[in-house]
Design a protein around this motif. Structure first.
Motif, PDB file in Angstrom:
ATOM      1  N   TYR A 123       3.709   0.507   7.504  1.00 46.31           N
ATOM      2  CA  TYR A 123       2.664   0.293   8.516  1.00 46.31           C
ATOM      3  C   TYR A 123       1.970  -1.054   8.296  1.00 46.31           C
ATOM      4  O   TYR A 123       1.845  -1.859   9.222  1.00 46.31           O
ATOM      5  N   TYR A 124       1.528  -1.307   7.081  1.00 50.49           N
ATOM      6  CA  TYR A 124       0.789  -2.548   6.817  1.00 50.49           C
ATOM      7  C   TYR A 124       1.683  -3.786   6.842  1.00 50.49           C
ATOM      8  O   TYR A 124       1.229  -4.863   7.218  1.00 50.49           O
ATOM      9  N   THR A 125       2.954  -3.651   6.486  1.00 50.62           N
ATOM     10  CA  THR A 125       3.826  -4.828   6.504  1.00 50.62           C
ATOM     11  C   THR A 125       4.468  -5.047   7.871  1.00 50.62           C
ATOM     12  O   THR A 125       4.452  -6.153   8.388  1.00 50.62           O
ATOM     13  N   GLU A 126       5.013  -4.004   8.477  1.00 49.29           N
ATOM     14  CA  GLU A 126       5.751  -4.165   9.731  1.00 49.29           C
ATOM     15  C   GLU A 126       4.850  -4.284  10.959  1.00 49.29           C
ATOM     16  O   GLU A 126       5.151  -5.032  11.879  1.00 49.29           O
ATOM     17  N   LEU A 127       3.722  -3.566  10.989  1.00 45.60           N
ATOM     18  CA  LEU A 127       2.858  -3.621  12.165  1.00 45.60           C
ATOM     19  C   LEU A 127       1.719  -4.625  12.027  1.00 45.60           C
ATOM     20  O   LEU A 127       1.326  -5.251  12.998  1.00 45.60           O
ATOM     21  N   LEU A 128       1.169  -4.751  10.831  1.00 50.83           N
ATOM     22  CA  LEU A 128       0.014  -5.623  10.658  1.00 50.83           C
ATOM     23  C   LEU A 128       0.362  -6.973  10.037  1.00 50.83           C
ATOM     24  O   LEU A 128      -0.484  -7.847   9.962  1.00 50.83           O
ATOM     25  N   GLY A 129       1.592  -7.156   9.597  1.00 52.06           N
ATOM     26  CA  GLY A 129       2.032  -8.463   9.122  1.00 52.06           C
ATOM     27  C   GLY A 129       1.740  -8.783   7.668  1.00 52.06           C
ATOM     28  O   GLY A 129       1.870  -9.930   7.247  1.00 52.06           O
ATOM     29  N   ALA A 130       1.368  -7.792   6.878  1.00 56.76           N
ATOM     30  CA  ALA A 130       1.165  -8.011   5.445  1.00 56.76           C
ATOM     31  C   ALA A 130       2.529  -8.174   4.770  1.00 56.76           C
ATOM     32  O   ALA A 130       3.570  -7.933   5.380  1.00 56.76           O
ATOM     33  N   ALA A 131       2.524  -8.575   3.506  1.00 58.25           N
ATOM     34  CA  ALA A 131       3.772  -8.751   2.748  1.00 58.25           C
ATOM     35  C   ALA A 131       3.715  -7.928   1.463  1.00 58.25           C
ATOM     36  O   ALA A 131       2.695  -7.932   0.768  1.00 58.25           O
ATOM     37  N   LEU A 132       4.792  -7.233   1.169  1.00 57.76           N
ATOM     38  CA  LEU A 132       4.860  -6.466  -0.076  1.00 57.76           C
ATOM     39  C   LEU A 132       4.908  -7.442  -1.240  1.00 57.76           C
ATOM     40  O   LEU A 132       5.816  -8.271  -1.330  1.00 57.76           O
ATOM     41  N   ALA A 133       3.924  -7.378  -2.125  1.00 61.71           N
ATOM     42  CA  ALA A 133       3.878  -8.268  -3.292  1.00 61.71           C
ATOM     43  C   ALA A 133       4.699  -7.674  -4.446  1.00 61.71           C
ATOM     44  O   ALA A 133       5.478  -8.371  -5.075  1.00 61.71           O
ATOM     45  N   PHE A 134       4.494  -6.399  -4.727  1.00 60.31           N
ATOM     46  CA  PHE A 134       5.332  -5.709  -5.713  1.00 60.31           C
ATOM     47  C   PHE A 134       5.125  -4.215  -5.615  1.00 60.31           C
ATOM     48  O   PHE A 134       4.180  -3.733  -5.011  1.00 60.31           O
ATOM     49  N   GLU A 135       6.061  -3.504  -6.220  1.00 58.67           N
ATOM     50  CA  GLU A 135       6.015  -2.048  -6.256  1.00 58.67           C
ATOM     51  C   GLU A 135       6.348  -1.599  -7.669  1.00 58.67           C
ATOM     52  O   GLU A 135       7.178  -2.213  -8.336  1.00 58.67           O
ATOM     53  N   ARG A 136       5.672  -0.538  -8.125  1.00 51.95           N
ATOM     54  CA  ARG A 136       5.935   0.008  -9.453  1.00 51.95           C
ATOM     55  C   ARG A 136       6.257   1.485  -9.325  1.00 51.95           C
ATOM     56  O   ARG A 136       5.539   2.233  -8.651  1.00 51.95           O
ATOM     57  N   ALA A 137       7.344   1.906  -9.937  1.00 52.75           N
ATOM     58  CA  ALA A 137       7.749   3.314  -9.913  1.00 52.75           C
ATOM     59  C   ALA A 137       6.764   4.155 -10.707  1.00 52.75           C
ATOM     60  O   ALA A 137       6.079   3.663 -11.608  1.00 52.75           O
ATOM     61  N   ALA A 138       6.707   5.429 -10.388  1.00 53.68           N
ATOM     62  CA  ALA A 138       5.856   6.357 -11.137  1.00 53.68           C
ATOM     63  C   ALA A 138       6.383   6.514 -12.552  1.00 53.68           C
ATOM     64  O   ALA A 138       7.591   6.408 -12.804  1.00 53.68           O
ATOM     65  N   THR A 139       5.471   6.735 -13.460  1.00 55.70           N
ATOM     66  CA  THR A 139       5.813   7.044 -14.856  1.00 55.70           C
ATOM     67  C   THR A 139       5.189   8.396 -15.188  1.00 55.70           C
ATOM     68  O   THR A 139       4.508   8.997 -14.353  1.00 55.70           O
ATOM     69  N   ARG A 140       5.379   8.840 -16.397  1.00 60.10           N
ATOM     70  CA  ARG A 140       4.775  10.118 -16.801  1.00 60.10           C
ATOM     71  C   ARG A 140       3.254  10.085 -16.683  1.00 60.10           C
ATOM     72  O   ARG A 140       2.637  11.086 -16.364  1.00 60.10           O
ATOM     73  N   SER A 141       2.655   8.925 -16.934  1.00 61.24           N
ATOM     74  CA  SER A 141       1.191   8.853 -16.944  1.00 61.24           C
ATOM     75  C   SER A 141       0.573   8.165 -15.726  1.00 61.24           C
ATOM     76  O   SER A 141      -0.632   8.286 -15.507  1.00 61.24           O
ATOM     77  N   ASP A 142       1.369   7.445 -14.929  1.00 60.27           N
ATOM     78  CA  ASP A 142       0.813   6.699 -13.799  1.00 60.27           C
ATOM     79  C   ASP A 142       1.594   6.980 -12.514  1.00 60.27           C
ATOM     80  O   ASP A 142       2.812   7.104 -12.535  1.00 60.27           O
ATOM     81  N   PRO A 143       0.883   7.013 -11.383  1.00 63.57           N
ATOM     82  CA  PRO A 143       1.552   7.251 -10.104  1.00 63.57           C
ATOM     83  C   PRO A 143       2.301   6.019  -9.615  1.00 63.57           C
ATOM     84  O   PRO A 143       2.111   4.910 -10.117  1.00 63.57           O
ATOM     85  N   ARG A 144       3.136   6.204  -8.646  1.00 60.82           N
ATOM     86  CA  ARG A 144       3.836   5.102  -7.985  1.00 60.82           C
ATOM     87  C   ARG A 144       2.814   4.276  -7.201  1.00 60.82           C
ATOM     88  O   ARG A 144       1.930   4.828  -6.553  1.00 60.82           O
ATOM     89  N   ILE A 145       2.931   2.941  -7.273  1.00 59.82           N
ATOM     90  CA  ILE A 145       2.004   2.075  -6.541  1.00 59.82           C
ATOM     91  C   ILE A 145       2.763   0.936  -5.870  1.00 59.82           C
ATOM     92  O   ILE A 145       3.875   0.588  -6.267  1.00 59.82           O
ATOM     93  N   ALA A 146       2.134   0.385  -4.857  1.00 59.94           N
ATOM     94  CA  ALA A 146       2.620  -0.838  -4.226  1.00 59.94           C
ATOM     95  C   ALA A 146       1.404  -1.729  -4.006  1.00 59.94           C
ATOM     96  O   ALA A 146       0.303  -1.244  -3.739  1.00 59.94           O
ATOM     97  N   VAL A 147       1.607  -3.025  -4.120  1.00 58.25           N
ATOM     98  CA  VAL A 147       0.563  -3.988  -3.822  1.00 58.25           C
ATOM     99  C   VAL A 147       1.027  -4.809  -2.632  1.00 58.25           C
ATOM    100  O   VAL A 147       2.132  -5.349  -2.629  1.00 58.25           O
ATOM    101  N   VAL A 148       0.184  -4.850  -1.598  1.00 60.28           N
ATOM    102  CA  VAL A 148       0.497  -5.522  -0.351  1.00 60.28           C
ATOM    103  C   VAL A 148      -0.436  -6.718  -0.198  1.00 60.28           C
ATOM    104  O   VAL A 148      -1.654  -6.569  -0.286  1.00 60.28           O
ATOM    105  N   ASP A 149       0.144  -7.885   0.004  1.00 59.74           N
ATOM    106  CA  ASP A 149      -0.615  -9.121   0.199  1.00 59.74           C
ATOM    107  C   ASP A 149      -1.079  -9.182   1.649  1.00 59.74           C
ATOM    108  O   ASP A 149      -0.260  -9.189   2.567  1.00 59.74           O
ATOM    109  N   VAL A 150      -2.403  -9.219   1.871  1.00 64.67           N
ATOM    110  CA  VAL A 150      -2.948  -9.255   3.227  1.00 64.67           C
ATOM    111  C   VAL A 150      -3.529 -10.624   3.581  1.00 64.67           C
ATOM    112  O   VAL A 150      -4.264 -10.763   4.551  1.00 64.67           O
ATOM    113  N   GLY A 151      -3.169 -11.640   2.807  1.00 70.35           N
ATOM    114  CA  GLY A 151      -3.605 -13.003   3.114  1.00 70.35           C
ATOM    115  C   GLY A 151      -4.518 -13.575   2.052  1.00 70.35           C
ATOM    116  O   GLY A 151      -5.258 -12.845   1.401  1.00 70.35           O
TER     117      GLY A 151
END
Length: 144
Positions: free
Chosen positions: A23-51
């Motif tokens: 939604y944020y990248t395809e419709l609003l024009g943001a760019a995916l900066a990076f994504e991290r898979a979930a681990t035993r202690s941390d959830p999956r995350i993505a960071v989106v560059d909004v300018g």
């Protein structure tokens, strides 16, 4: 004391990280900066560059996020585009995707609309009005 330069990031939670990133990248024009898979202690995350140096950190959770408006009946946060024409373009893309978005409103210093992301969370999208512009048409022409 050092000067603050702005907001570094805003964190959003979602039960479907891929859908919200799209939604944020395809419709609003943001760019995916990076994504991290979930681990035993941390959830999956993505960071989106909004300018500029601004980012959305999106965290995948088992619990759906809150989708309430702020105490003033607004989204409570927003993204910015450069011009009224770009705001119209974003609105058209959101509508074409079948997603909810309000009308563009004219405020004293900006134009604004409120959309709802795939989780139902409100987000304002705004464009600052030129100080000399009397109307959206004049601003698009670059005059008063």
């Amino acid at each position: 004391m050092p000067d603050l330069l702005g907001i570094n990031h805003l964190t959003l939670s979602t039960t479907d990280l891929d859908r919200l990133v799209a939604y944020y990248t395809e419709l609003l024009g943001a760019a995916l900066a990076f994504e991290r898979a979930a681990t035993r202690s941390d959830p999956r995350i993505a960071v989106v560059d909004v300018g500029g140096d601004d980012h959305l950190m999106i965290v995948e959770t088992a619990t759906a996020p809150t989708t309430d408006l702020d105490p003033l009946g607004n989204a409570g946060w927003g993204l910015r585009v450069g011009t009224y024409a770009e705001l119209c373009e974003v609105r058209d893309r959101i509508l074409a995707a079948g997603r909810p978005v309000g009308q563009i409103e004219t405020l004293p210093t900006q134009w604004t609309m409120t959309a709802r992301d795939p989780d139902g969370r409100p987000v304002d999208v705004r464009a600052h009005r030129p100080r000399t512009a009397a109307s959206p048409t004049a601003a698009m022409r670059g005059g008063a």
